[in-house]
Design a protein around this motif. Structure first.
Motif, PDB file in Angstrom:
ATOM      1  N   THR A  14      -6.724   2.882   1.620  1.00  0.00           N
ATOM      2  CA  THR A  14      -6.610   4.059   1.118  1.00  0.00           C
ATOM      3  C   THR A  14      -5.112   4.449   0.409  1.00  0.00           C
ATOM      4  OG1 THR A  14      -8.408   5.005   2.823  1.00  0.00           O
ATOM      5  CG2 THR A  14      -6.891   6.627   1.655  1.00  0.00           C
ATOM      6  N   VAL A  15      -4.145   4.158   1.262  1.00  0.00           N
ATOM      7  CA  VAL A  15      -2.867   4.353   0.892  1.00  0.00           C
ATOM      8  C   VAL A  15      -2.487   3.562  -0.316  1.00  0.00           C
ATOM      9  CG1 VAL A  15      -0.500   3.586   1.706  1.00  0.00           C
ATOM     10  CG2 VAL A  15      -2.242   4.635   3.253  1.00  0.00           C
ATOM     11  N   LEU A  17      -4.645   2.679  -2.702  1.00  0.00           N
ATOM     12  CA  LEU A  17      -5.398   3.343  -3.802  1.00  0.00           C
ATOM     13  C   LEU A  17      -4.465   4.540  -4.188  1.00  0.00           C
ATOM     14  CD1 LEU A  17      -9.354   3.104  -2.808  1.00  0.00           C
ATOM     15  CD2 LEU A  17      -7.922   2.030  -4.831  1.00  0.00           C
ATOM     16  N   LEU A  18      -4.091   5.336  -3.253  1.00  0.00           N
ATOM     17  CA  LEU A  18      -3.426   6.769  -3.592  1.00  0.00           C
ATOM     18  C   LEU A  18      -1.985   6.286  -4.200  1.00  0.00           C
ATOM     19  CD1 LEU A  18      -4.197   8.809  -0.341  1.00  0.00           C
ATOM     20  CD2 LEU A  18      -4.905   9.120  -2.688  1.00  0.00           C
ATOM     21  N   ALA A  21      -2.788   5.477  -7.653  1.00  0.00           N
ATOM     22  CA  ALA A  21      -2.942   6.591  -8.681  1.00  0.00           C
ATOM     23  C   ALA A  21      -1.656   7.345  -8.739  1.00  0.00           C
ATOM     24  CB  ALA A  21      -3.977   7.605  -7.826  1.00  0.00           C
ATOM     25  N   CYS A  22      -0.652   7.338  -8.043  1.00  0.00           N
ATOM     26  CA  CYS A  22       0.557   8.084  -8.141  1.00  0.00           C
ATOM     27  C   CYS A  22       1.373   7.304  -9.156  1.00  0.00           C
ATOM     28  CB  CYS A  22       1.432   7.944  -6.773  1.00  0.00           C
ATOM     29  SG  CYS A  22       0.933   9.232  -5.788  1.00  0.00           S
TER      30      CYS A  22
END
Length: 69
Positions: A14-15, A17-18, A21-22
């Motif tokens: 999850t981290v 993927l985030l 995205a950033c």
């Protein structure tokens, strides 16, 4: 027959993927900033040429906006 289950995302993924995205958003912002800077310079050139009394066609050519760009 049960429906297939979706894989569970771990906190680590999850981290990641985030973070991805950033990074993508940052690259898009950088691209927009470059495009804005170019258009701002083009606008300043046109304003200056028109203020000096040039016709719009001459101002376009002086600022590199015409069809032969």
């Amino acid at each position: 027959m049960s429906p297939p289950s979706l894989p569970q995302l771990t906190p680590r993924w999850t981290v990641r993927l985030l973070a991805l995205a950033c990074v993508l958003l940052a690259l898009m912002c950088a691209g927009l900033a470059v495009a804005w800077r170019d258009k701002a310079q083009e606008s300043a050139c046109l304003r200056e040429a028109l203020a000096d009394g040039a016709t719009p066609a001459v101002a376009d050519l002086d600022c590199g906006i015409g069809p032969d760009r």
